[in-house]
Design an enzyme around this catalytic site. Structure first.
Site, PDB file in Angstrom:
ATOM      1  N   SER A 204      35.378  49.820  51.072  1.00  0.00           N
ATOM      2  CA  SER A 204      36.756  49.862  50.586  1.00  0.00           C
ATOM      3  C   SER A 204      36.782  50.117  49.090  1.00  0.00           C
ATOM      4  O   SER A 204      35.747  50.122  48.417  1.00  0.00           O
ATOM      5  CB  SER A 204      37.482  48.546  50.904  1.00  0.00           C
ATOM      6  OG  SER A 204      36.841  47.454  50.264  1.00  0.00           O
TER       7      SER A 204
ATOM      8  N   ASP B 215      23.107  42.958  52.348  1.00  0.00           N
ATOM      9  CA  ASP B 215      23.460  41.947  51.357  1.00  0.00           C
ATOM     10  C   ASP B 215      22.741  42.339  50.082  1.00  0.00           C
ATOM     11  O   ASP B 215      21.523  42.195  49.972  1.00  0.00           O
ATOM     12  CB  ASP B 215      23.023  40.556  51.825  1.00  0.00           C
ATOM     13  CG  ASP B 215      23.433  39.451  50.853  1.00  0.00           C
ATOM     14  OD1 ASP B 215      23.671  39.757  49.661  1.00  0.00           O
ATOM     15  OD2 ASP B 215      23.492  38.280  51.261  1.00  0.00           O
TER      16      ASP B 215
ATOM     17  N   ASN C  92      27.421  49.814  43.302  1.00  0.00           N
ATOM     18  CA  ASN C  92      28.844  49.594  43.093  1.00  0.00           C
ATOM     19  C   ASN C  92      29.340  48.236  43.572  1.00  0.00           C
ATOM     20  O   ASN C  92      30.356  47.753  43.080  1.00  0.00           O
ATOM     21  CB  ASN C  92      29.635  50.701  43.811  1.00  0.00           C
ATOM     22  CG  ASN C  92      31.116  50.403  43.872  1.00  0.00           C
ATOM     23  OD1 ASN C  92      31.821  50.500  42.879  1.00  0.00           O
ATOM     24  ND2 ASN C  92      31.589  49.990  45.052  1.00  0.00           N
TER      25      ASN C  92
ATOM     26  N   TYR D 163      32.853  37.214  34.805  1.00  0.00           N
ATOM     27  CA  TYR D 163      32.993  38.628  35.132  1.00  0.00           C
ATOM     28  C   TYR D 163      32.587  39.493  33.948  1.00  0.00           C
ATOM     29  O   TYR D 163      31.825  40.458  34.095  1.00  0.00           O
ATOM     30  CB  TYR D 163      34.435  38.934  35.539  1.00  0.00           C
ATOM     31  CG  TYR D 163      34.621  40.358  36.021  1.00  0.00           C
ATOM     32  CD1 TYR D 163      34.307  40.710  37.331  1.00  0.00           C
ATOM     33  CD2 TYR D 163      35.091  41.350  35.169  1.00  0.00           C
ATOM     34  CE1 TYR D 163      34.457  42.014  37.777  1.00  0.00           C
ATOM     35  CE2 TYR D 163      35.245  42.654  35.603  1.00  0.00           C
ATOM     36  CZ  TYR D 163      34.924  42.981  36.910  1.00  0.00           C
ATOM     37  OH  TYR D 163      35.066  44.278  37.339  1.00  0.00           O
TER      38      TYR D 163
ATOM     39  N   PRO E 218      41.699  47.175  46.831  1.00  0.00           N
ATOM     40  CA  PRO E 218      41.799  45.883  47.505  1.00  0.00           C
ATOM     41  C   PRO E 218      41.344  44.703  46.640  1.00  0.00           C
ATOM     42  O   PRO E 218      41.863  43.598  46.776  1.00  0.00           O
ATOM     43  CB  PRO E 218      40.879  46.068  48.721  1.00  0.00           C
ATOM     44  CG  PRO E 218      40.997  47.525  49.026  1.00  0.00           C
ATOM     45  CD  PRO E 218      41.053  48.192  47.689  1.00  0.00           C
TER      46      PRO E 218
END
Length: 283
Positions: A26, A85, A112, A187, A223
């Site tokens: 996605s 994973d 990514n 992050y 998403p």
């Protein structure tokens, strides 16, 4: 089975190359995989924990797995799915081996896969150690593993006909270049690590003709950002940070940057952290 809708690619910039895209089910990863396939790749190996899109939000051909969209459009076996994973070394190694076996070699590795949900935000003094470790594991360790096993494959195979051995493109972020309170310390730190890892690998492997670049997307409609985008107050607050104004980026626009970095057009490009951000980092 290839359906009657199968068509020829729209370009040949990546003609006959074999590539892996992690986090491909996605969002940006899906857009990159589809953009690569549209440029004549021999094989796109789609890697993710689940082959189905995590959300229909802004999804092209929503509900259909990425590799199935590729095969419908460009022919049987042009895309395959390998459950992976990306935080586990043995699984990433197996992914690279599966791509090389199915495609005969590996040319392009796109690291990514990542996370950035609101549950990982917050100030440092409020952040749990578990949150920090989880974000760094998924966003940074996974890129290290992808680079490690892609480089090993590149070093052990004959060079591409261009004379170059391979292309790595990592997904960093504008928050891998500057700090921002919206996404929080974990992050930003994880994406900063991706940016500097990219530069280090570019320098170390340049003599082997292995490219390593990263893309630093700005705020996109995917998403992963669905909750932020659909919250009008949050969307407006984030929009004011970007010179482009009230328009968030589309994954398909950013994917074009990956195509460029994976193509012969970028033959002399390595170690670049490319912002595609509506001018955010220009401020």
């Amino acid at each position: 089975m290839v359906t009657a809708t199968a068509t020829v690619p729209t370009g040949v910039r990546l003609k006959d190359k074999v590539c892996i895209v992690t986090g491909s089910s996605s969002g940006l990863g899906r857009a990159v995989a589809l953009a690569f396939a549209a440029q004549g790749t021999h094989l796109v190996v789609c890697a993710d924990l689940k082959y189905t899109p995590k959300s229909d939000f802004m999804a092209e051909e929503a509900g259909t797995p990425t590799e199935e969209v590729i095969c419908r459009r460009y022919g049987e076996k042009k895309g395959i799915f390998v459950k992976t994973d990306v935080t586990v070394g043995t699984e990433v190694e197996a992914l690279v081996q599966a791509a090389a076996k199915a495609g005969g070699r590996l040319d392009i590795m796109v690291n990514n896969a990542g996370i950035g949900g609101t549950e990982n935000h917050g100030m440092v003094h409020e952040m749990t150690e578990e949150t920090w470790d989880n974000v760094m594991n998924i966003n940074s360790r996974s890129v290290f593993l992808g680079c490690k096993y892609a480089c090993a494959q590149f070093m052990n195979q004959a060079p591409h006909e261009s004379g170059h051995r391979g292309w790595i493109i990592n997904t960093s972020s504008i928050m891998g270049l500057v700090g921002q309170a919206v996404y929080g310390a974990a992050y930003c730190a994880s994406k900063g690590a991706v940016t500097l890892l990219t530069k280090q690998i570019a320098v170390e492997y340049a003599k082997h003709k292995i490219h390593c670049n990263c893309v630093c997307p700005g705020h996109l409609r995917t998403p992963m950002t669905q909750d932020q985008y659909q919250d009008r107050e949050m969307r407006t607050a984030i929009s004011t940070l970007t010179p482009w104004g009230d328009e968030w980026g589309a994954a398909e626009d950013v994917a074009k940057g990956y195509v460029y970095l994976a193509s012969d057009d970028a033959a002399y490009v390595t170690g670049v952290a490319l912002p595609i951000d509506g001018g955010y980092c220009a401020q």
